[in-house]
Design a protein around this motif. Structure first.
Motif, mmCIF file in Angstrom:
data_model
loop_
_atom_site.group_PDB
_atom_site.id
_atom_site.type_symbol
_atom_site.label_atom_id
_atom_site.label_comp_id
_atom_site.label_asym_id
_atom_site.label_seq_id
_atom_site.Cartn_x
_atom_site.Cartn_y
_atom_site.Cartn_z
ATOM 1 N N UNK A 1 53.297 111.638 25.919
ATOM 2 C CA UNK A 1 52.362 112.761 25.925
ATOM 3 C C UNK A 1 50.916 112.269 25.897
ATOM 4 N N UNK A 2 50.655 111.236 25.119
ATOM 5 C CA UNK A 2 49.302 110.684 25.036
ATOM 6 C C UNK A 2 48.863 110.122 26.385
ATOM 7 N N UNK A 3 49.764 109.444 27.071
ATOM 8 C CA UNK A 3 49.431 108.911 28.399
ATOM 9 C C UNK A 3 49.221 110.049 29.407
ATOM 10 N N UNK A 4 50.004 111.104 29.302
ATOM 11 C CA UNK A 4 49.820 112.259 30.189
ATOM 12 C C UNK A 4 48.465 112.917 29.943
ATOM 13 N N UNK A 5 48.057 112.979 28.682
ATOM 14 C CA UNK A 5 46.746 113.537 28.342
ATOM 15 C C UNK A 5 45.634 112.696 28.948
ATOM 16 N N UNK A 6 45.761 111.387 28.845
ATOM 17 C CA UNK A 6 44.757 110.485 29.439
ATOM 18 C C UNK A 6 44.668 110.694 30.950
ATOM 19 N N UNK A 7 45.809 110.813 31.606
ATOM 20 C CA UNK A 7 45.820 111.037 33.057
ATOM 21 C C UNK A 7 45.173 112.366 33.419
ATOM 22 N N UNK A 8 45.404 113.399 32.612
ATOM 23 C CA UNK A 8 44.807 114.713 32.874
ATOM 24 C C UNK A 8 43.293 114.665 32.728
ATOM 25 N N UNK A 9 42.812 113.932 31.729
ATOM 26 C CA UNK A 9 41.364 113.773 31.545
ATOM 27 C C UNK A 9 40.759 113.080 32.757
ATOM 28 N N UNK A 10 41.409 112.021 33.231
ATOM 29 C CA UNK A 10 40.911 111.286 34.401
ATOM 30 C C UNK A 10 40.883 112.185 35.634
ATOM 31 N N UNK A 11 41.952 112.931 35.868
ATOM 32 C CA UNK A 11 42.042 113.800 37.047
ATOM 33 C C UNK A 11 40.980 114.903 36.997
ATOM 34 N N UNK A 12 40.769 115.481 35.820
ATOM 35 C CA UNK A 12 39.755 116.536 35.684
ATOM 36 C C UNK A 12 38.360 115.979 35.953
ATOM 37 N N UNK A 13 38.079 114.780 35.439
ATOM 38 C CA UNK A 13 36.783 114.150 35.690
ATOM 39 C C UNK A 13 36.584 113.874 37.179
ATOM 40 N N UNK A 14 37.650 113.449 37.847
ATOM 41 C CA UNK A 14 37.556 113.159 39.279
ATOM 42 C C UNK A 14 37.311 114.437 40.079
ATOM 43 N N UNK A 15 37.909 115.534 39.643
ATOM 44 C CA UNK A 15 37.652 116.801 40.330
ATOM 45 C C UNK A 15 36.196 117.232 40.160
ATOM 46 N N UNK A 16 35.569 116.796 39.047
ATOM 47 C CA UNK A 16 34.150 117.078 38.846
ATOM 48 C C UNK A 16 33.274 116.408 39.884
ATOM 49 N N UNK A 17 33.741 115.278 40.453
ATOM 50 C CA UNK A 17 32.980 114.610 41.515
ATOM 51 C C UNK A 17 32.898 115.491 42.754
ATOM 52 N N UNK A 18 33.960 116.227 43.056
ATOM 53 C CA UNK A 18 33.921 117.148 44.192
ATOM 54 C C UNK A 18 32.996 118.326 43.899
ATOM 55 N N UNK A 19 32.979 118.763 42.649
ATOM 56 C CA UNK A 19 32.047 119.828 42.263
ATOM 57 C C UNK A 19 30.601 119.371 42.485
ATOM 58 N N UNK A 20 30.306 118.133 42.041
ATOM 59 C CA UNK A 20 28.951 117.601 42.214
ATOM 60 C C UNK A 20 28.629 117.369 43.678
#
Length: 432
Positions: free
Chosen positions: A282-301
């Motif tokens: 679960x902790x690793x899945x949380x880390x992956x979700x944080x990374x993916x959300x941050x990467x989606x922010x690059x498309x927003x920017x």
């Protein structure tokens, strides 16, 4: 000196004859528990004292010890040569990458990234005289950003955005120097084992790839591809996301390696419950979700998607905006439609926060290494703070200070998630 846990376990299993160089001044009373496969040592008041005949030194055990008899009767761990020095160097490298991400975010928010229209490996020459500044400004005027957007910009205003981009590029080159010079020194001194040598080479390759990706990204904003009347000169959002993704991967690897050297993961003693292994996943899945959300922010920017639908939780009084799938084919919307990109970032942010909150609540009911509880709490606190910062940035029409803080917050949140998973590094199933 032998670790107390290992010494007492070996004494109980093999007898004191196996350790003839030690002479006990007081009696040791080991009691084996066949239920838990552990050794319970109950020393008398004052502890047990052993003399190391080879070093003429004393070793005292002053409290009850509990350790698995079959796991810890091994040689003591000897710190690697220069381990701390290498750890601080890696931590410094991760800190420099962190600053580079912040500078890159500010450069993007101030629309300074296309002010420098050339790229040189060792760095561009800074204009010194008015004539040199005029020459640099003339070069800038030949590209789409000036022709379509900044026709009214003055030389003084151009200098400001040029300095911003110049600082970002030179900081990237400083990272290369800060990395390469100590790496050569540590390598020559024999501070790296085989595994670390592979990491060092990989880090160097990533730094080089990151620099090349940065120029490849800028180049996309200098191309003559903005033909429509509504086109805004900007870098490719795909290349921007790749550039940011490289930076996040490089930062994560630096930080993980630094933690290996400076803050080794704690180890659970005895049989580890199955629920603890599931929590690690679960902790690793949380880390992956944080990374993916941050990467989606690059498309927003990259698409300036934060400047539309500046309301929350609804988008223009609708949960799902009408133009969310306006482009054809449909898949283009997820990376090229600002409405869809912002909607996806909202959904990912909400889902990630839900995952973080659930992870935190579950962590209270699991057997974890001591520092893992602190890490889980830190991830939860930063997760809520990051979402609040993102909503505030959206509602206030993306001011530069708030937007830069939001981007920095994503990297802080990722750092804490990395710390949590690193604390769980040694949570593995013991061989039967």
């Amino acid at each position: 000196m032998f670790n107390c846990l290992r010494l007492t376990s070996c004494l109980a299993r093999n007898g004191t004859s196996s350790f003839s160089k030690f002479s006990a001044f007081k009696t040791i009373s080991p009691v084996r528990s066949f239920v838990s496969n552990t050794l319970l040592v109950k020393p008398p008041v004052g502890g047990i004292t052993f003399r190391d005949a080879t070093k003429n030194s004393l070793l005292t055990i002053g409290r009850t010890l509990r350790t698995p008899v079959s796991r810890y009767c091994t040689k003591p761990n000897i710190p690697e040569k220069g381990s701390k020095s290498v750890g601080y160097w890696l931590l410094g490298c991760s800190g420099m990458v962190f600053v580079a991400v912040v500078l890159g975010g500010v450069t993007r928010l101030t629309e300074s990234g296309l002010s420098m229209v050339t790229w040189k490996l060792l760095g561009e020459k800074m204009p010194r005289t008015e004539a040199e500044w005029r020459e640099e400004f003339d070069r800038y005027q030949q590209f789409p950003e000036f022709k379509l957007k900044n026709q009214d910009i003055t030389l003084q205003e151009f200098k400001l955005i040029w300095y911003m981009e110049y600082g970002h590029r030179m900081w990237g080159r400083a990272i290369g120097a800060f990395y390469a010079l100590p790496a050569l020194y540590f390598w020559s001194k024999g501070y790296f084992n085989k595994a670390m040598k592979i990491r060092v080479l990989a880090f160097g390759a990533l730094i080089g790839a990151q620099g090349l990706m940065g120029w490849y990204m800028v180049k996309s904003g200098l191309e003559d591809r903005f033909q429509k009347e509504s086109d805004v000169p900007r870098v490719s959002q795909y290349r921007l996301a790749s550039h940011l993704g490289f930076a996040f991967v490089l930062y994560s690897l630096f930080l993980w390696s630094a933690l290996d050297k400076l803050l080794p993961a704690q180890k659970l003693i005895g049989q580890i419950p199955a629920a603890t292994f599931r929590f690690k996943g679960l902790a690793h899945a949380t880390k992956a979700a944080v990374f993916l959300t941050a990467l989606s922010g690059a498309f927003v920017a990259g698409l300036d998607a934060g400047l539309i639908y500046n309301s929350f939780p609804k988008m223009a009084d609708r949960w799902i905006p009408s133009d969310i799938l306006a482009m054809s084919p449909t898949l283009r919307n997820f990376t090229e439609n600002p409405t869809t990109v912002q909607f996806d970032h909202r959904v990912l942010g909400t889902a990630t926060l839900t995952l973080i909150t659930g992870m935190f609540l579950i962590s209270r009911r699991r057997q974890l290494p001591p520092r893992a509880y602190k890490a889980a709490t830190a991830v939860a606190a930063m997760g809520w703070m990051q979402v609040a910062l993102g909503i505030t940035t959206l509602l206030t029409y993306v001011p530069v200070p708030l937007a830069a803080s939001h981007q920095s917050g994503s990297l802080i949140l990722l750092s804490l998630a990395i710390w949590l998973t690193h604390e769980l590094k040694l949570v593995n199933r013991l061989p039967k």
